[in-house]
Every structure is written in structure tokens, then in C-alpha cells.
Design an enzyme around this catalytic site. Sequence first.
Site, PDB file in Angstrom:
ATOM      1  N   LYS A  99       0.789  -1.216   0.073  1.00  0.00           N
ATOM      2  CA  LYS A  99      -0.112   0.171  -0.015  1.00  0.00           C
ATOM      3  C   LYS A  99       0.978   1.100  -0.041  1.00  0.00           C
ATOM      4  O   LYS A  99       2.062   1.158   0.334  1.00  0.00           O
ATOM      5  CB  LYS A  99      -0.935   0.034   1.146  1.00  0.00           C
TER       6      LYS A  99
ATOM      7  N   ASP B   1      -2.181  -1.918  10.262  1.00  0.00           N
ATOM      8  CA  ASP B   1      -2.453  -1.720   8.725  1.00  0.00           C
ATOM      9  C   ASP B   1      -2.949  -3.088   8.158  1.00  0.00           C
ATOM     10  O   ASP B   1      -3.338  -2.989   7.019  1.00  0.00           O
ATOM     11  CB  ASP B   1      -1.310  -1.416   7.793  1.00  0.00           C
TER      12      ASP B   1
HETATM   13  O1  C5P Z   1      -0.197  -1.031  14.558  1.00  0.00           O
HETATM   14  P1  C5P Z   1       1.581  -1.132  14.177  1.00  0.00           P
HETATM   15  O2  C5P Z   1       2.053  -2.442  14.867  1.00  0.00           O
HETATM   16  O3  C5P Z   1       1.740  -0.905  12.733  1.00  0.00           O
HETATM   17  O4  C5P Z   1       2.146   0.217  14.700  1.00  0.00           O
HETATM   18  C1  C5P Z   1       3.635  -0.002  15.033  1.00  0.00           C
HETATM   19  C2  C5P Z   1       3.956   1.410  16.020  1.00  0.00           C
HETATM   20  O5  C5P Z   1       3.486   2.560  15.441  1.00  0.00           O
HETATM   21  C3  C5P Z   1       2.956   1.335  17.339  1.00  0.00           C
HETATM   22  O6  C5P Z   1       3.766   0.406  18.027  1.00  0.00           O
HETATM   23  C4  C5P Z   1       3.177   2.804  17.753  1.00  0.00           C
HETATM   24  O7  C5P Z   1       4.322   2.961  18.220  1.00  0.00           O
HETATM   25  C5  C5P Z   1       2.966   3.586  16.205  1.00  0.00           C
HETATM   26  N1  C5P Z   1       1.688   3.975  15.853  1.00  0.00           N
HETATM   27  C6  C5P Z   1       1.077   4.856  16.556  1.00  0.00           C
HETATM   28  N2  C5P Z   1      -0.418   5.251  16.161  1.00  0.00           N
HETATM   29  C7  C5P Z   1      -0.944   4.457  15.366  1.00  0.00           C
HETATM   30  C8  C5P Z   1      -0.352   3.297  14.487  1.00  0.00           C
HETATM   31  C9  C5P Z   1       1.062   3.213  14.882  1.00  0.00           C
HETATM   32  O8  C5P Z   1       1.518   5.548  17.395  1.00  0.00           O
HETATM   33  N3  C5P Z   1      -2.124   4.689  14.864  1.00  0.00           N
END
Ligand code: C5P
Length: 339
Positions: free
Chosen positions: A9, A139
Site C-alpha cells: 500500500k 495496517d
Molecule cells: O500497529 P502497528 O504495529 O503497525 O504500529 C507500529 C507502531 O507505530 C506502534 O507500536 C506505535 O508506536 C506506532 N503507531 C501509533 N499510532 C498508530 C499506529 C502506529 O503510534 N495509529
Amino acid sequence: MLTLLANAKINLYLEIIGNRPDGFHELVMIMQSVALADRITLTPLKSPTIQLLCDHPQVPTDHTNLAYRAVALLQKRFPEQTNGVGGVEIAIDKKIPVGAGLAGGSSNAAATLFGLNVLWNLGLTRAELQALGAELGSDVPFCLAGGCAIATGRGEEINPLPHSPQLYAVLAKYNSLSVSTPWAYKTYRQQFESTYLPLNDSANLAERQARVHSGAMVKALGSGDLSAIGDQLSNDLEKVVLPAYPKVNQLKQTMLSVSASQGASQSASQGASQSASQGASQGALGTMMSGSGPTVFTLTETLEQAQAIAHTVAAQVGDRNDLQLQVAPFTTKGIVLQP
Ligand code: C5P
């Protein structure tokens, strides 16, 4: 055995609104699938083990891999259906750059959830798969949905946008660079927390989300106004990633200048009689970093323009050998089950 394509994406729009009670950030994003895919092959195993095969040096093959965790999650949540069916081997043929802001790991998890739902006859709906996917990463639900969508909340709440034009993305990423997503959000918080909405300010949060739903990018996508799509590209995370990674900033500047000269030479070759707006539509539409980076993409209307831009960027960048350049068309699919 089942083979699936797991598409990458890009973010056409990424706005950070504030903190969430769960420690994440409240986001409004517009995401678009592109046809740059990892190939995921799921093979049932007699023994109840999870085996992950991937020859990419940056991809872990243990329980820290999101695809591995997708299997474990299904086994934990559906013990009756999964006990006695054996295990699974997940072979990942990696084409999406790693640590790139292109949701490669999330798309692998999405494909694994999708494929095991079929292999193990779990009978889960798309919405149920997305809810499970949200437990693995923000995601993953979008990767299951595919196409073009507004993503809110942590990024896991998906509102499909039915229309996005058939465009092409030139994707550029230095092999030697990757950006940690937690670092990018943490650094953004350190610098911009004073601009955040207060926690639990649901009225203003809804208003900020509605602004994007009825905003210029969604209108441009719906009406197919290509130059407006280019103008409306936006990513708050550029504010922290580009200053910290000067090479990425330089790459973006190179892509912008190549795009501008490409557009100028193309409109000149169309003849002076063409209107300015037609001339503009012949060139690149816009350039932006995707997600937490460090991939930078340029959008074009045609495959030929995308290839020409990729070619010229390759010639202008100093350490060409370190730069991964790929052209990927927009696609309506997130996960594609192979016949
Ligand atoms: O959800 P994902 O594992 O992709 O997120 C990775 C990191 O990115 C999270 O641990 C967080 O630190 C940050 N993040 C965030 N807010 C979001 C998505 C991700 O702070 N909406």
C-alpha cells in the site's frame, strides 16, 4: 497448498490528530493498494508446527514475524477448528521492500489470515478477518480490504472509497535505510503534541475525520481530477522523517525535479497550442513519502511516464546500487488468491 499475492500500500494522505487512550495515535489516512506483491505459499503440515521460510535477510522467520503471529492467533482463537488439522509452512517470496512504509509485513499477515480461513475452513467473514488483523497491526485490516480507503482510528477502521483512477506509482527506497514506525510516531509526538486534540474529545475528532471524508483528496479521487490528487498528497510523518534522514529528503527533491522536467518536456512535445492544464496532466502528478517511510513515491497517469521517471531518477541518484526503484500500478485488490 495455497498461493496468494499480498499487495503493498501507499498513503495518499496521512494526518495525525492526537493521542489515543491505548497509547497509539488517532489518524485519518487515505490508503491505496499498489500491484507490488509478495507471494505467500501456505502448505499444510502434518505436525502442529508453524514454519516460516523467507530468504530475505531482514525478514525474521520466528514468532516476531506478523505472518507467524497470524497463524498463532487463529490457533488460539479457534482451538476446536484448528486442533488436529496440523500446522502450516508459510513461504514468503519477498518483493515489497522491508521497513519501507509500504505495509509489507502487514500484507503478509493479511494473506496468511485470508489463506488459512480457506485452508482450515474457518468460515470467517471479511469483517471478522479484519477484526483479527487489527490485533496484529494497524495496517492489516486495510491490506485485507485493498483498493482505496479512508482509514481512521489507529488506521484499522476502514471506509472503502469506490473510485480511484488508474494511476502508477514510482516507488523509490534506499536498501540500506529503513525507518522504525514506533520511532517516527514517538518523535512526532515529542515535537507536535502541543497541536494534538485532547484525549476523548470525540466531537472535534469526528469533525476532523469528517473534514477528510468531504475533503479535497476524496473529491479529487471521486471525480478523477488527477492534478488535484497530486496537489493533495500529504503525510504528517514527513515532518519528522525527512529532517532525520537527509538522504530521503534529497531523494524526494530529486524525484520532484525529475517530475517537473519530465512534465515540461512532455508538454513541450505536445505543442504550444495545448492548454496549461492538459500540459500539466501529461507530467507527474505529485511526490510524497509513504507511511513512516523511507519509501518516496511519484504518481503518474501512464506507465510510460512512470518508467521514464524511474529511469531518470536512477541516472541522477549518486548511489544507484543502493536504490530500489519499482513501478507499481494502483490496484483494487489487497490479497489475490492464485488459481
Ligand atoms: O500497529 P502497528 O504495529 O503497525 O504500529 C507500529 C507502531 O507505530 C506502534 O507500536 C506505535 O508506536 C506506532 N503507531 C501509533 N499510532 C498508530 C499506529 C502506529 O503510534 N495509529
